[in-house]
Design a protein around this motif. Structure first.
Motif, PDB file in Angstrom:
ATOM      1  N   HIS A  27      -9.498   6.333 -11.861  1.00  0.00           N
ATOM      2  CA  HIS A  27      -8.272   6.471 -11.083  1.00  0.00           C
ATOM      3  C   HIS A  27      -8.510   5.857  -9.696  1.00  0.00           C
ATOM      4  O   HIS A  27      -9.596   6.043  -9.116  1.00  0.00           O
ATOM      5  N   PRO A  28      -7.556   5.122  -9.167  1.00  0.00           N
ATOM      6  CA  PRO A  28      -7.790   4.454  -7.876  1.00  0.00           C
ATOM      7  C   PRO A  28      -8.218   5.390  -6.759  1.00  0.00           C
ATOM      8  O   PRO A  28      -9.031   5.010  -5.911  1.00  0.00           O
ATOM      9  N   ARG A  29      -7.687   6.607  -6.744  1.00  0.00           N
ATOM     10  CA  ARG A  29      -8.090   7.558  -5.704  1.00  0.00           C
ATOM     11  C   ARG A  29      -9.574   7.903  -5.824  1.00  0.00           C
ATOM     12  O   ARG A  29     -10.320   7.880  -4.837  1.00  0.00           O
ATOM     13  N   THR A  32     -11.749   4.775  -4.940  1.00  0.00           N
ATOM     14  CA  THR A  32     -11.810   4.492  -3.505  1.00  0.00           C
ATOM     15  C   THR A  32     -12.764   5.436  -2.796  1.00  0.00           C
ATOM     16  O   THR A  32     -13.607   5.015  -1.991  1.00  0.00           O
ATOM     17  N   HIS A 180      -5.858   5.227   4.373  1.00  0.00           N
ATOM     18  CA  HIS A 180      -6.655   4.197   3.723  1.00  0.00           C
ATOM     19  C   HIS A 180      -7.381   3.309   4.724  1.00  0.00           C
ATOM     20  O   HIS A 180      -8.406   2.705   4.378  1.00  0.00           O
ATOM     21  N   THR A 207      -8.891  -1.093  -4.802  1.00  0.00           N
ATOM     22  CA  THR A 207      -8.562   0.258  -5.269  1.00  0.00           C
ATOM     23  C   THR A 207      -7.674   1.001  -4.273  1.00  0.00           C
ATOM     24  O   THR A 207      -6.861   1.844  -4.681  1.00  0.00           O
ATOM     25  N   TRP A 211      -4.279   2.624  -5.331  1.00  0.00           N
ATOM     26  CA  TRP A 211      -3.995   4.030  -5.007  1.00  0.00           C
ATOM     27  C   TRP A 211      -2.588   4.143  -4.433  1.00  0.00           C
ATOM     28  O   TRP A 211      -1.797   5.010  -4.850  1.00  0.00           O
ATOM     29  N   GLU A 215       0.751   6.073  -6.021  1.00  0.00           N
ATOM     30  CA  GLU A 215       1.508   7.061  -5.259  1.00  0.00           C
ATOM     31  C   GLU A 215       2.974   6.643  -5.155  1.00  0.00           C
ATOM     32  O   GLU A 215       3.870   7.494  -5.220  1.00  0.00           O
TER      33      GLU A 215
END
Length: 313
Positions: A27-29, A32, A180, A207, A211, A215
């Motif tokens: 998952h991008p979160r 990251t 970010h 990423t 993310w 969202e």
């Protein structure tokens, strides 16, 4: 210290597999945060080891202000090939310090100038500028200028449908909410400290955008709308008006982002299974960061004890 002092300089190579796999398998979160943490730890450890080597190298220079005992053979014996490694660490650490200082100065300068330019623009969180150049970016908050703002031009808004505009604002708002710019700044500084960490910086840039995409898709409720907004914004915005810090206004690899949005939403797992390729890569990067931390800490303690013993009372 032995060869352990050199390990943190090359251990970032152990994070290259996860830098590639995390872009598509996590998952991008999660990706990251994981990549940023690994990059920061490894950069800090390699910089510490460079500093230790620099102390030994500086002690060998004539006329240095360090105690004479620090140039004794017992101290030099703590570092393999001390004459070459110690003296090479002096310019290397100077380059690292200068590169990191330049990145921080650029971050402050760009953020400060952007906030100052937008001081008279109405709107507390969104600034719509009457500009014929299409662009949109998230401007992080500064200590003197309060909250962050979303900056968008009228030319870009004119090229998007109402639903796509909502997706655009949700994407930029996600950048501000998740802060970010901190992840990106940390990854940039880490890559300045150790060039072997550049793949992690590239992955974090991607990423972080993904993310924000996810969202925005969650806020809008339609992944295809977000994909269309990203594609149109990329076609309309060939470049950004100012060099915003950490490339927050960059579009990133747009075809990959659009393809990811057209696919099902990724599973929000906090840590991948060890029985998968990305899980093995993540554990390998975590192990590399742990070994790097242990090596640098052991080298620091060893050198401290050696220098303490060599310091005349």
């Amino acid at each position: 210290m032995g060869l352990f002092v050199f390990l943190p300089l090359v251990l970032p190579l152990s994070a290259w597999p996860v830098a590639r796999l995390a872009e598509t398998r996590l998952h991008p979160r999660t990706a990251t945060r994981l990549l940023t943490a690994v990059a920061v730890v490894m950069a800090g450890c390699s910089t510490l080891c460079l500093a230790l080597l620099m102390v030994v190298g500086t002690a060998q220079l004539p006329g240095n202000p360090l105690p004479d005992g620090w140039s004794d053979p017992e101290v030099r014996a703590a570092v393999p090939h001390d004459e070459v490694a110690g003296r090479a660490a002096i310019p290397a650490l100077s380059v690292v310090a200068a590169a990191c200082a330049r990145t921080l100065w650029r971050h402050h300068r760009v953020t400060h100038r952007a906030h100052r330019a937008l001081a008279g623009v109405p709107g507390s969180t969104v600034a719509v500028l009457p500009d014929g150049t299409p662009y949109a970016y998230a401007l992080p908050a500064s200590r003197s200028r309060g909250r962050g703002r979303i900056v968008v031009s009228t030319a870009l808004l004119a090229g998007l449908a109402p639903a796509e505009r909502r997706a655009l604002f949700a994407h930029e708002r996600a950048h501000l909410t998740a802060r970010h710019h901190r992840h990106l700044l940390a990854a940039h500084l880490a890559a300045r400290a150790n060039p072997f960490l550049r793949p992690l910086r590239t992955a974090v840039v991607y990423t972080a955008e993904r993310w924000a995409d996810e969202e925005a898709a969650r806020a809008v409720g339609d992944r295809r709308t977000v994909a269309r907004a990203i594609g149109k914004a990329a076609l309309l915005s060939p470049r950004i008006p100012v060099p915003t810090v950490a490339a927050l206004a960059a579009t990133g690899p747009v075809p990959r982002r659009v393809a990811a949005l057209l696919a099902p939403a990724p599973a929000a797992r906090t840590w991948p299974s060890a029985f998968t390729s990305v899980g093995l890569a993540a554990w390998g990067a975590a192990a590399g960061a742990l070994v790097s931390a242990m090596s640098s800490a052991s080298s620091a303690v060893t050198l401290f004890l050696v220098l303490h013993a060599a310091t005349p009372l």
